[in-house]
Design a protein around this motif. Structure first.
Motif, PDB file in Angstrom:
ATOM      1  N   ASP A   1     -17.992 -53.766   7.689  1.00  0.00           N
ATOM      2  CA  ASP A   1     -16.842 -52.769   7.499  1.00  0.00           C
ATOM      3  C   ASP A   1     -17.817 -52.404   6.989  1.00  0.00           C
ATOM      4  O   ASP A   1     -17.444 -51.407   5.240  1.00  0.00           O
TER       5      ASP A   1
ATOM      6  N   LYS B   1      -7.839 -62.512   1.273  1.00  0.00           N
ATOM      7  CA  LYS B   1      -7.703 -62.252   1.029  1.00  0.00           C
ATOM      8  C   LYS B   1      -8.526 -61.658  -0.220  1.00  0.00           C
ATOM      9  O   LYS B   1      -8.677 -60.474  -0.786  1.00  0.00           O
TER      10      LYS B   1
ATOM     11  N   SER C   1      -7.281 -51.052   0.965  1.00  0.00           N
ATOM     12  CA  SER C   1      -7.089 -52.537   0.582  1.00  0.00           C
ATOM     13  C   SER C   1      -7.568 -51.871  -1.457  1.00  0.00           C
ATOM     14  O   SER C   1      -6.357 -52.307  -1.968  1.00  0.00           O
TER      15      SER C   1
ATOM     16  N   TYR D   1     -13.022 -61.063   7.394  1.00  0.00           N
ATOM     17  CA  TYR D   1     -13.041 -60.725   6.220  1.00  0.00           C
ATOM     18  C   TYR D   1     -11.548 -62.209   6.505  1.00  0.00           C
ATOM     19  O   TYR D   1     -10.440 -62.072   6.380  1.00  0.00           O
TER      20      TYR D   1
ATOM     21  N   SER E   1     -19.994 -58.250   7.187  1.00  0.00           N
ATOM     22  CA  SER E   1     -18.353 -57.856   7.736  1.00  0.00           C
ATOM     23  C   SER E   1     -19.152 -56.667   8.988  1.00  0.00           C
ATOM     24  O   SER E   1     -17.733 -56.651   9.730  1.00  0.00           O
TER      25      SER E   1
ATOM     26  N   ILE F   1      -8.140 -57.702  10.569  1.00  0.00           N
ATOM     27  CA  ILE F   1      -8.774 -58.001   9.598  1.00  0.00           C
ATOM     28  C   ILE F   1      -9.576 -59.479   9.033  1.00  0.00           C
ATOM     29  O   ILE F   1     -10.368 -59.702   8.574  1.00  0.00           O
TER      30      ILE F   1
ATOM     31  N   LEU G   1     -11.731 -52.252   3.854  1.00  0.00           N
ATOM     32  CA  LEU G   1     -11.465 -52.229   2.006  1.00  0.00           C
ATOM     33  C   LEU G   1     -11.029 -50.476   1.604  1.00  0.00           C
ATOM     34  O   LEU G   1     -10.706 -50.591   0.577  1.00  0.00           O
TER      35      LEU G   1
ATOM     36  N   ILE H   1     -11.810 -60.250   0.302  1.00  0.00           N
ATOM     37  CA  ILE H   1     -11.997 -58.224   0.479  1.00  0.00           C
ATOM     38  C   ILE H   1     -11.841 -58.093  -1.090  1.00  0.00           C
ATOM     39  O   ILE H   1     -12.661 -57.205  -1.063  1.00  0.00           O
TER      40      ILE H   1
END
Length: 279
Positions: free
Chosen positions: A68, A136, A101, A133, A66, A129, A98, A139
């Motif tokens: 991230d 959800k 989240s 991802y 990702s 996002i 993340l 994530i």
């Protein structure tokens, strides 16, 4: 994700873990030049190699894919850190999505959190996002992977530090308790949001959790031969995973103190079940 973005994420994760280019290349069985080309996007990365890199840097392959991955902390005194200490907790390498989240899932729960709220909290667009991802649940799965990766390597390193089977078990319990005291936010999500997953993801994460329990069971059986350890080890694991429900870092006990006490309690619990050799 482009090869350049994946390579950049690999480099950030490597530096954050304190691994030199040469060290990671040796672990992968490639030349430093090959790894450098991968990190700069000049060479593709295979799925198998990405999985191996993920194991070595302690960040799930899905997170590396990702992109991230947070930038590493500054190098101290001009030197990269090359050791790994299961008692030390540095930045776990969560990126902005993340990290946001974690805050929202702890505050209001996985199901009550919308993608729009996540985007606002992370300071990115909703489309941004979804670029990393697809849902959800992806994530949540990434957070579960981070959590289980952290728990597993700390547990194994703690076991290796022990000089005897009993000492190894005590250190394993200490590492498990320490994680749940220090990383209470990730641990809380891991314990309370399993219902947010389904299918293969749920089966895989459940297997990872089962492995942690099996590692404790196996070590306890070595430490206390002839003792039925299954029930006691489940009680030990449960008291560790329950730490986020009551432990506060600003309370009277430090994470190190409560983890050491949990280790003593665990050994005492099993020792009391051992047969008296004088009888």
């Amino acid at each position: 994700m482009t090869e350049h973005e994946v390579g950049a994420a690999v480099r950030r994760a490597r530096v954050a873990k304190g691994l030199s280019l040469r060290r990671l290349a040796a672990e992968l069985g490639v030349s430093p030049a090959t790894l450098s080309a991968l990190e700069t996007g000049r060479a593709p990365v295979t799925v198998a190699r990405l999985q191996r890199i993920a194991e070595l840097v302690g960040i799930p392959a899905a997170v590396l894919m990702s992109g991230d991955v947070a930038a590493p902390a500054p190098i101290v005194d001009g030197h990269e850190r090359t050791d790994r200490d299961w008692r030390r907790f540095d930045d776990v390498g969560l990126g902005p999505v993340l990290a946001a989240s974690v805050r929202l899932f702890v505050r209001q729960g996985f199901h009550a959190t919308s993608m729009r709220e996540l985007a606002t909290e992370a300071g990115v667009s909703v489309a941004g996002i979804y670029h990393h991802y697809p849902s959800k649940q992806h994530i949540l799965v990434a957070l579960m992977d981070v959590t289980m990766t952290e728990i597993r390597w700390r547990l194994l390193d703690a076991r290796a530090d022990g000089g005897t089977p009993v000492e190894s078990l005590a250190l394993m319990v200490e590492s498990l308790a320490l994680f749940h005291a220090v990383r209470g936010d990730l641990a809380f999500i891991g314990a309370s949001e399993m219902r947010g997953m389904s299918g293969d993801d749920l089966a895989r994460v459940t297997a990872l959790r089962d492995e942690v329990q099996h590692l404790l069971d196996e070590q306890a059986a070595l430490a206390f031969p002839g003792v039925e350890v299954r029930t006691a080890c489940r009680a030990i694991a449960t008291m560790c995973t329950a730490l986020p429900s009551w432990f506060r870092v600003d309370g009277p006990l430090t994470p190190a103190q409560v983890a050491a006490e949990y280790a003593r309690l665990a050994i005492r619990m099993l020792d009391d079940r051992a047969p008296d050799p004088s009888r």
